[in-house]
Enzyme design. Structure first.
Site, PDB file in Angstrom:
ATOM      1  N   GLU A  70      69.668  -7.838 -15.934  1.00  0.00           N
ATOM      2  CA  GLU A  70      69.476  -6.389 -15.895  1.00  0.00           C
ATOM      3  C   GLU A  70      69.971  -5.843 -14.551  1.00  0.00           C
ATOM      4  OE1 GLU A  70      65.666  -5.494 -17.676  1.00  0.00           O
ATOM      5  OE2 GLU A  70      65.494  -3.696 -16.455  1.00  0.00           O
TER       6      GLU A  70
ATOM      7  N   TYR B  35      57.595   9.072 -16.314  1.00  0.00           N
ATOM      8  CA  TYR B  35      57.736   7.619 -16.398  1.00  0.00           C
ATOM      9  C   TYR B  35      56.674   7.066 -17.343  1.00  0.00           C
ATOM     10  CZ  TYR B  35      58.501   2.945 -14.194  1.00  0.00           C
ATOM     11  OH  TYR B  35      58.787   1.624 -13.911  1.00  0.00           O
TER      12      TYR B  35
ATOM     13  N   ARG C  51      51.517   0.881 -10.454  1.00  0.00           N
ATOM     14  CA  ARG C  51      51.587   0.331 -11.809  1.00  0.00           C
ATOM     15  C   ARG C  51      51.193  -1.144 -11.827  1.00  0.00           C
ATOM     16  NH1 ARG C  51      55.061   2.620 -15.712  1.00  0.00           N
ATOM     17  NH2 ARG C  51      55.966   0.620 -16.280  1.00  0.00           N
TER      18      ARG C  51
ATOM     19  N   ARG D  55      67.730   7.095 -13.236  1.00  0.00           N
ATOM     20  CA  ARG D  55      68.173   5.761 -12.904  1.00  0.00           C
ATOM     21  C   ARG D  55      68.492   5.066 -14.225  1.00  0.00           C
ATOM     22  NH1 ARG D  55      70.583   3.802  -8.606  1.00  0.00           N
ATOM     23  NH2 ARG D  55      70.050   1.626  -8.288  1.00  0.00           N
TER      24      ARG D  55
ATOM     25  N   ASP E 118      55.052   4.831 -20.406  1.00  0.00           N
ATOM     26  CA  ASP E 118      55.165   3.624 -21.212  1.00  0.00           C
ATOM     27  C   ASP E 118      55.085   4.016 -22.694  1.00  0.00           C
ATOM     28  OD1 ASP E 118      55.451   1.634 -19.244  1.00  0.00           O
ATOM     29  OD2 ASP E 118      53.320   1.782 -18.748  1.00  0.00           O
TER      30      ASP E 118
ATOM     31  N   ARG F 174      44.773  -8.536  -7.923  1.00  0.00           N
ATOM     32  CA  ARG F 174      43.459  -9.088  -8.282  1.00  0.00           C
ATOM     33  C   ARG F 174      43.224 -10.434  -7.609  1.00  0.00           C
ATOM     34  NH1 ARG F 174      46.309 -10.179 -13.555  1.00  0.00           N
ATOM     35  NH2 ARG F 174      45.945  -8.091 -14.353  1.00  0.00           N
TER      36      ARG F 174
ATOM     37  N   ARG G 205      66.298  -8.608 -12.955  1.00  0.00           N
ATOM     38  CA  ARG G 205      65.531  -9.609 -13.703  1.00  0.00           C
ATOM     39  C   ARG G 205      66.384 -10.257 -14.790  1.00  0.00           C
ATOM     40  NH1 ARG G 205      61.025  -5.044 -15.629  1.00  0.00           N
ATOM     41  NH2 ARG G 205      62.508  -3.614 -16.553  1.00  0.00           N
TER      42      ARG G 205
HETATM   43  P1  FAD Z   1      63.611   7.096 -26.264  1.00  0.00           P
HETATM   44  O1  FAD Z   1      63.210   5.776 -26.783  1.00  0.00           O
HETATM   45  O2  FAD Z   1      64.585   7.141 -25.127  1.00  0.00           O
HETATM   46  O3  FAD Z   1      64.198   7.951 -27.479  1.00  0.00           O
HETATM   47  C1  FAD Z   1      64.928   9.130 -27.315  1.00  0.00           C
HETATM   48  C2  FAD Z   1      65.999   9.143 -28.402  1.00  0.00           C
HETATM   49  O4  FAD Z   1      66.647  10.409 -28.392  1.00  0.00           O
HETATM   50  C3  FAD Z   1      67.075   8.102 -28.175  1.00  0.00           C
HETATM   51  O5  FAD Z   1      67.236   7.323 -29.336  1.00  0.00           O
HETATM   52  C4  FAD Z   1      68.317   8.930 -27.891  1.00  0.00           C
HETATM   53  O6  FAD Z   1      69.523   8.322 -28.330  1.00  0.00           O
HETATM   54  C5  FAD Z   1      68.017  10.210 -28.641  1.00  0.00           C
HETATM   55  N1  FAD Z   1      68.756  11.371 -28.154  1.00  0.00           N
HETATM   56  C6  FAD Z   1      68.842  11.808 -26.865  1.00  0.00           C
HETATM   57  N2  FAD Z   1      69.641  12.893 -26.813  1.00  0.00           N
HETATM   58  C7  FAD Z   1      70.041  13.151 -28.069  1.00  0.00           C
HETATM   59  C8  FAD Z   1      70.897  14.144 -28.641  1.00  0.00           C
HETATM   60  N3  FAD Z   1      71.493  15.060 -27.896  1.00  0.00           N
HETATM   61  N4  FAD Z   1      71.113  14.132 -29.980  1.00  0.00           N
HETATM   62  C9  FAD Z   1      70.520  13.184 -30.767  1.00  0.00           C
HETATM   63  N5  FAD Z   1      69.706  12.208 -30.253  1.00  0.00           N
HETATM   64  C10 FAD Z   1      69.484  12.204 -28.944  1.00  0.00           C
HETATM   65  N6  FAD Z   1      57.316   0.809 -22.064  1.00  0.00           N
HETATM   66  C11 FAD Z   1      56.283  -0.062 -22.274  1.00  0.00           C
HETATM   67  O7  FAD Z   1      55.214   0.357 -22.748  1.00  0.00           O
HETATM   68  N7  FAD Z   1      56.424  -1.392 -21.994  1.00  0.00           N
HETATM   69  C12 FAD Z   1      57.578  -1.929 -21.515  1.00  0.00           C
HETATM   70  O8  FAD Z   1      57.668  -3.132 -21.281  1.00  0.00           O
HETATM   71  C13 FAD Z   1      58.676  -1.028 -21.284  1.00  0.00           C
HETATM   72  N8  FAD Z   1      59.850  -1.501 -20.795  1.00  0.00           N
HETATM   73  C14 FAD Z   1      60.878  -0.641 -20.573  1.00  0.00           C
HETATM   74  C15 FAD Z   1      62.076  -1.151 -20.073  1.00  0.00           C
HETATM   75  C16 FAD Z   1      63.150  -0.300 -19.843  1.00  0.00           C
HETATM   76  C17 FAD Z   1      64.438  -0.849 -19.280  1.00  0.00           C
HETATM   77  C18 FAD Z   1      63.024   1.086 -20.140  1.00  0.00           C
HETATM   78  C19 FAD Z   1      64.174   2.025 -19.893  1.00  0.00           C
HETATM   79  C20 FAD Z   1      61.837   1.590 -20.642  1.00  0.00           C
HETATM   80  C21 FAD Z   1      60.752   0.739 -20.868  1.00  0.00           C
HETATM   81  N9  FAD Z   1      59.555   1.227 -21.391  1.00  0.00           N
HETATM   82  C22 FAD Z   1      58.502   0.352 -21.582  1.00  0.00           C
HETATM   83  C23 FAD Z   1      59.360   2.653 -21.714  1.00  0.00           C
HETATM   84  C24 FAD Z   1      59.699   2.974 -23.179  1.00  0.00           C
HETATM   85  O9  FAD Z   1      61.055   2.697 -23.420  1.00  0.00           O
HETATM   86  C25 FAD Z   1      59.406   4.445 -23.437  1.00  0.00           C
HETATM   87  O10 FAD Z   1      58.076   4.780 -23.147  1.00  0.00           O
HETATM   88  C26 FAD Z   1      59.671   4.880 -24.888  1.00  0.00           C
HETATM   89  O11 FAD Z   1      60.770   4.241 -25.458  1.00  0.00           O
HETATM   90  C27 FAD Z   1      59.876   6.359 -24.892  1.00  0.00           C
HETATM   91  O12 FAD Z   1      60.145   6.820 -26.202  1.00  0.00           O
HETATM   92  P2  FAD Z   1      60.895   8.214 -26.363  1.00  0.00           P
HETATM   93  O13 FAD Z   1      60.928   8.500 -27.828  1.00  0.00           O
HETATM   94  O14 FAD Z   1      60.319   9.207 -25.454  1.00  0.00           O
HETATM   95  O15 FAD Z   1      62.381   7.952 -25.781  1.00  0.00           O
HETATM   96  N1  UDP Z   2      58.124  -4.040  -8.417  1.00  0.00           N
HETATM   97  C1  UDP Z   2      58.412  -4.814  -7.312  1.00  0.00           C
HETATM   98  N2  UDP Z   2      58.628  -6.155  -7.483  1.00  0.00           N
HETATM   99  C2  UDP Z   2      58.560  -6.747  -8.690  1.00  0.00           C
HETATM  100  C3  UDP Z   2      58.243  -5.960  -9.817  1.00  0.00           C
HETATM  101  C4  UDP Z   2      58.040  -4.603  -9.652  1.00  0.00           C
HETATM  102  O1  UDP Z   2      58.504  -4.303  -6.210  1.00  0.00           O
HETATM  103  O2  UDP Z   2      58.771  -7.975  -8.780  1.00  0.00           O
HETATM  104  C5  UDP Z   2      57.930  -2.590  -8.214  1.00  0.00           C
HETATM  105  C6  UDP Z   2      59.252  -1.823  -8.367  1.00  0.00           C
HETATM  106  O3  UDP Z   2      59.221  -0.730  -7.481  1.00  0.00           O
HETATM  107  C7  UDP Z   2      59.190  -1.355  -9.808  1.00  0.00           C
HETATM  108  C8  UDP Z   2      57.704  -1.023  -9.916  1.00  0.00           C
HETATM  109  O4  UDP Z   2      57.046  -2.062  -9.162  1.00  0.00           O
HETATM  110  O5  UDP Z   2      60.017  -0.234 -10.030  1.00  0.00           O
HETATM  111  C9  UDP Z   2      57.154  -0.975 -11.315  1.00  0.00           C
HETATM  112  O6  UDP Z   2      57.408  -2.225 -11.934  1.00  0.00           O
HETATM  113  P1  UDP Z   2      57.435  -2.386 -13.508  1.00  0.00           P
HETATM  114  O7  UDP Z   2      57.582  -3.841 -13.812  1.00  0.00           O
HETATM  115  O8  UDP Z   2      56.271  -1.670 -14.078  1.00  0.00           O
HETATM  116  O9  UDP Z   2      58.791  -1.618 -13.862  1.00  0.00           O
HETATM  117  P2  UDP Z   2      59.583  -1.373 -15.241  1.00  0.00           P
HETATM  118  O10 UDP Z   2      59.233  -2.505 -16.177  1.00  0.00           O
HETATM  119  O11 UDP Z   2      59.158  -0.018 -15.739  1.00  0.00           O
HETATM  120  O12 UDP Z   2      61.017  -1.403 -14.817  1.00  0.00           O
END
Ligand code: FAD
Ligand code: UDP
Length: 375
Positions: free
Chosen positions: A309, A357, A175, A253, A359, A179, A284
């Site tokens: 976090e 996984y 991911r 996780r 985005d 560069r 972070r």
């Molecule tokens: P979700 O947003 O998880 O929505 C699912 C919904 O279903 C939730 O609101 C939940 O409460 C609901 N639900 C579940 N079970 C039930 C039930 N039984 N009854 C009613 N409701 C229910 N993506 C990026 O592109 N850039 C980022 O920087 C980025 N950072 C992230 C950081 C973190 C810590 C995490 C965890 C994810 C990150 N993502 C990021 C990924 C991003 O969150 C997901 O791609 C996106 O939110 C997925 O949307 P979704 O609708 O599939 O899931």
């Molecule tokens: N990672 C790492 N060091 C860093 C940042 C990321 O080793 O400083 C690795 C780690 O395994 C992480 C993965 O790269 O789970 C993907 O990072 P990303 O920032 O895309 O993770 P997310 O934002 O989805 O938690």
């Protein structure tokens, strides 16, 4: 009333699906477990700052259709993610680029950096003996070599995933860009930003005119008998839970956040600082105001909000955030997907229901272009 779709979950998959379905003249009812709509992109306003309550979300994509679509709902700002890594008090730029190589080795030209990495890569390639990397450790070593692995990857990754690097799949580390330019942009994508006014505006626009019920767990509600309410079900919750865990539990996780207000305008000078050593318990620190204010605007608000976090293994009652796509996880998810295929009136979509996984942008793309909209 009989709806066309009952949608479980109001995250980006559920909300985008509802938006498109409505455009196609279909009716939807969204049922959401949490007290608010928006899934993981939901933001909470604290001291005038949009706090990413479920983790920092930076939108990035190469897909022009998706970029135009989200911008047609609300324009995005020019935020570019350029995190720093703190390893025992020393700072390094991410992703792995000329700034990082200079900080690590004092090299100044791409050729010098290339030579340095090649030496280390050669050692890793020799150990593989022609084999493809089969885990994250092998993949990292052939991509960037031992020094970067030791300082910026190994301890962070083991903290984040609670597993050894040689038990994790190689794709996780792919991911991150590598560069040989002085470019700290964390993503290679053509488009990147944060919605103006925050993600809640985006969710509000997606769900405008759609019936939605919050604070209601689908499984513990009358909606479980969904055929009484709708012709089809869109399910975006955890895949294993839909099938009542009958094949066993998928590993997830999770992360928890310690969020506090700091009485300074500018706490760490950047939205994201990673702590890559094992002796710091969090992965972070996010300083949320930097997602939406730039330059002198930062000082208009005398305080700031930061979140640490902390990664943890998922247990019941927690939020399942990251699928653990190791061998066991992938095999079990494939078995559940076979069960899912036997439910023709149910659409499984998004990060939890597909156990992938994803985005944000791919989730929007899948929901927008889902074949159900043209059937
Ligand atoms: P979700 O947003 O998880 O929505 C699912 C919904 O279903 C939730 O609101 C939940 O409460 C609901 N639900 C579940 N079970 C039930 C039930 N039984 N009854 C009613 N409701 C229910 N993506 C990026 O592109 N850039 C980022 O920087 C980025 N950072 C992230 C950081 C973190 C810590 C995490 C965890 C994810 C990150 N993502 C990021 C990924 C991003 O969150 C997901 O791609 C996106 O939110 C997925 O949307 P979704 O609708 O599939 O899931
Ligand atoms: N990672 C790492 N060091 C860093 C940042 C990321 O080793 O400083 C690795 C780690 O395994 C992480 C993965 O790269 O789970 C993907 O990072 P990303 O920032 O895309 O993770 P997310 O934002 O989805 O938690």
């Amino acid at each position: 009333m009989m709806y066309d779709y009952l949608i479980v979950g109001s995250g980006l998959f559920g909300a985008t699906f509802a938006y498109k379905a409505r455009q196609m003249g279909r009716t939807c009812l969204v049922v959401e477990r949490r007290k608010h709509l928006g899934g993981n992109v939901y933001c909470e306003n604290v001291e005038g700052i949009n706090v990413h309550r479920y983790g920092a979300h930076i939108f990035h994509t190469n897909n022009q259709q998706v970029w135009q679509f989200v911008n047609s709902l609300t324009p995005f700002n020019r935020y570019t993610n350029s995190p720093l890594a703190n390893y025992h008090g020393r700072l390094y730029n991410l992703p792995f680029n000329m700034n990082t190589f200079h900080q690590l080795w004092g090299v100044t030209t791409p050729q010098q950096a290339h030579d340095k990495i090649e030496q280390q890569r050669a050692e890793a390639m020799r150990k593989l003996g022609g084999r493809q990397p089969s885990n994250l450790e092998e993949q990292a070593l052939v991509l960037v070599g031992q020094d970067i692995f030791d300082i910026l990857i190994r301890e962070y990754t083991e903290k984040q995933w609670g597993r050894a690097c040689n038990e994790l799949p190689p794709f996780i580390i792919r991911r991150l860009p590598l560069r040989f330019t002085y470019d700290n942009n964390y993503f290679n994508d053509s488009y990147q930003g944060i919605p103006t006014g925050g993600y809640n505006v985006l969710i509000d626009r997606l769900l405008e005119g759609v019936d939605a019920i919050t604070d209601t767990d689908f499984f513990n509600s009358p909606y479980r008998q969904w055929r009484q309410y709708a012709r089809r079900l869109v399910y975006t919750g955890p895949l294993d839970r839909y099938f009542d865990y009958r094949l066993g539990r998928l590993d997830w996780r999770t992360v928890t956040f310690k969020t506090r207000v700091e009485p300074v305008a500018n706490y760490q000078g950047n939205a994201v600082v990673n702590y890559t050593s094992a002796d710091v318990p969090f992965t972070r620190i996010i300083e949320h105001k930097h997602f939406e204010t730039f330059g002198d605007e930062i000082y208009e608000n005398p305080c700031t909000v930061v979140s640490e976090e902390y990664p943890a293994e998922y247990r019941e009652g927690m939020e399942p955030y990251y699928p653990v796509n190791d061998k066991r996880g992938d095999q079990l998810a494939a078995q559940y997907r076979q069960l899912a295929q036997q439910e023709p009136d149910v659409i499984f979509g998004g990060r939890l229901a597909e156990y992938r996984y994803y985005d944000m942008a791919p989730v929007i793309e899948l929901a927008l272009n889902h074949p159900a909209h043209s059937s």
